[in-house]
Write an enzyme that holds these catalytic residues in place. Structure first.
Site, PDB file in Angstrom:
ATOM      1  N   TYR A  24      -5.693 -14.908  -6.251  1.00 17.63           N
ATOM      2  CA  TYR A  24      -4.077 -13.650  -6.327  1.00 17.63           C
ATOM      3  C   TYR A  24      -3.686 -14.630  -6.813  1.00 17.63           C
ATOM      4  O   TYR A  24      -1.967 -14.620  -6.746  1.00 17.63           O
ATOM      5  CB  TYR A  24      -4.092 -14.050  -4.359  1.00 17.63           C
ATOM      6  CG  TYR A  24      -4.471 -13.907  -3.644  1.00 17.63           C
ATOM      7  CD1 TYR A  24      -4.718 -12.530  -3.405  1.00 17.63           C
ATOM      8  CD2 TYR A  24      -5.707 -14.228  -2.889  1.00 17.63           C
ATOM      9  CE1 TYR A  24      -5.932 -11.497  -2.849  1.00 17.63           C
ATOM     10  CE2 TYR A  24      -6.248 -13.709  -2.037  1.00 17.63           C
ATOM     11  CZ  TYR A  24      -6.413 -12.101  -1.504  1.00 17.63           C
ATOM     12  OH  TYR A  24      -7.556 -11.056  -0.443  1.00 17.63           O
ATOM     13  N   HIS A 102      -0.801  -4.629  -3.825  1.00 20.84           N
ATOM     14  CA  HIS A 102      -1.753  -5.575  -2.822  1.00 20.84           C
ATOM     15  C   HIS A 102      -1.628  -6.260  -4.388  1.00 20.84           C
ATOM     16  O   HIS A 102      -1.906  -5.695  -5.113  1.00 20.84           O
ATOM     17  CB  HIS A 102      -2.803  -5.121  -2.902  1.00 20.84           C
ATOM     18  CG  HIS A 102      -2.813  -4.279  -1.360  1.00 20.84           C
ATOM     19  ND1 HIS A 102      -3.775  -4.654  -0.438  1.00 20.84           N
ATOM     20  CD2 HIS A 102      -3.033  -3.435  -0.784  1.00 20.84           C
ATOM     21  CE1 HIS A 102      -3.544  -4.591   0.551  1.00 20.84           C
ATOM     22  NE2 HIS A 102      -3.389  -2.878   0.207  1.00 20.84           N
TER      23      HIS A 102
HETATM   24  C1  DQA Z   1      -4.321  -8.485  -0.576  1.00 29.94           C
HETATM   25  C2  DQA Z   1      -5.509  -7.575  -0.240  1.00 29.94           C
HETATM   26  C3  DQA Z   1      -6.236  -7.361   0.798  1.00 29.94           C
HETATM   27  O1  DQA Z   1      -7.446  -7.262   0.634  1.00 29.94           O
HETATM   28  C4  DQA Z   1      -6.456  -8.746   1.738  1.00 29.94           C
HETATM   29  O2  DQA Z   1      -6.681  -9.184   2.783  1.00 29.94           O
HETATM   30  C5  DQA Z   1      -5.288 -10.542   1.800  1.00 29.94           C
HETATM   31  C6  DQA Z   1      -4.601  -9.635  -0.006  1.00 29.94           C
HETATM   32  C7  DQA Z   1      -3.394  -8.282  -1.914  1.00 29.94           C
HETATM   33  O3  DQA Z   1      -2.147  -8.669  -2.444  1.00 29.94           O
HETATM   34  O4  DQA Z   1      -4.430  -8.236  -2.648  1.00 29.94           O
HETATM   35  O5  DQA Z   1      -4.632 -11.102   2.285  1.00 29.94           O
HETATM   36  O6  DQA Z   1      -3.172  -7.997   0.682  1.00 29.94           O
END
Ligand code: DQA
Length: 149
Positions: A24, A102
């Protein structure tokens, strides 16, 4: 009059910066929000930011967005993306256009992340560009709203 948009962040996104940085990145949620605020002022829109870890709080905020007459939502639903019928129902119920965002490329990860219950009712989905996914999502939503979409 300026469009007013909600930037909605789901579970665990309050931990951005320290949470699984290899997936992330290291940008914090506060940094993402302030970057979006500068972009919003360039675009001539006003943002309301909200993050919650619980489904109910997110649903209540979506309902409030309707009461406030907000024009659109940039939404990272986190893990609820893949599970939440209730969030999908809330978004359809308020009929506010939204973009699903995402940080990671969910389609390149575990198979349970490949399905989104929300994307079929979204204007579109942006994923895989880290914090820049939010920039793209905001730009796309504003363009769509102004095109009358
Ligand atoms: C997310 C992707 C989701 O699968 C994960 O559960 C997250 C973050 C992303 O921003 O990449 O919490 O939403």
């Amino acid at each position: 009059m300026s469009e007013q948009l909600l930037v909605l962040q789901g579970p665990n996104l309050n931990l951005l910066g320290s949470r699984e940085p290899e997936t992330y990145g290291t940008t914090t949620l506060t940094q993402i929000q302030s970057g979006l605020d500068s972009l919003a002022s360039d675009l001539g829109v006003v943002l309301h930011h909200f993050q919650a870890n619980g489904e109910g709080a997110l649903i209540d905020r979506i309902h409030l967005a309707m009461d406030q007459g907000l024009d659109g939502i940039v939404f990272n639903p986190g893990g609820y993306t893949h599970t939440s019928v209730a969030l999908r129902d809330a978004l359809v119920g308020v009929a506010i256009p939204f973009v699903e965002v995402h940080l990671s490329n969910v389609h390149a990860r575990e198979s349970f992340r490949h399905r989104s219950l929300l994307a079929p009712v979204a204007v579109g989905q942006v994923c895989g560009f880290g914090a820049f996914s939010y920039t793209l999502g905001l730009q796309a939503l504003v363009q769509e709203l102004r095109a009358g979409g």
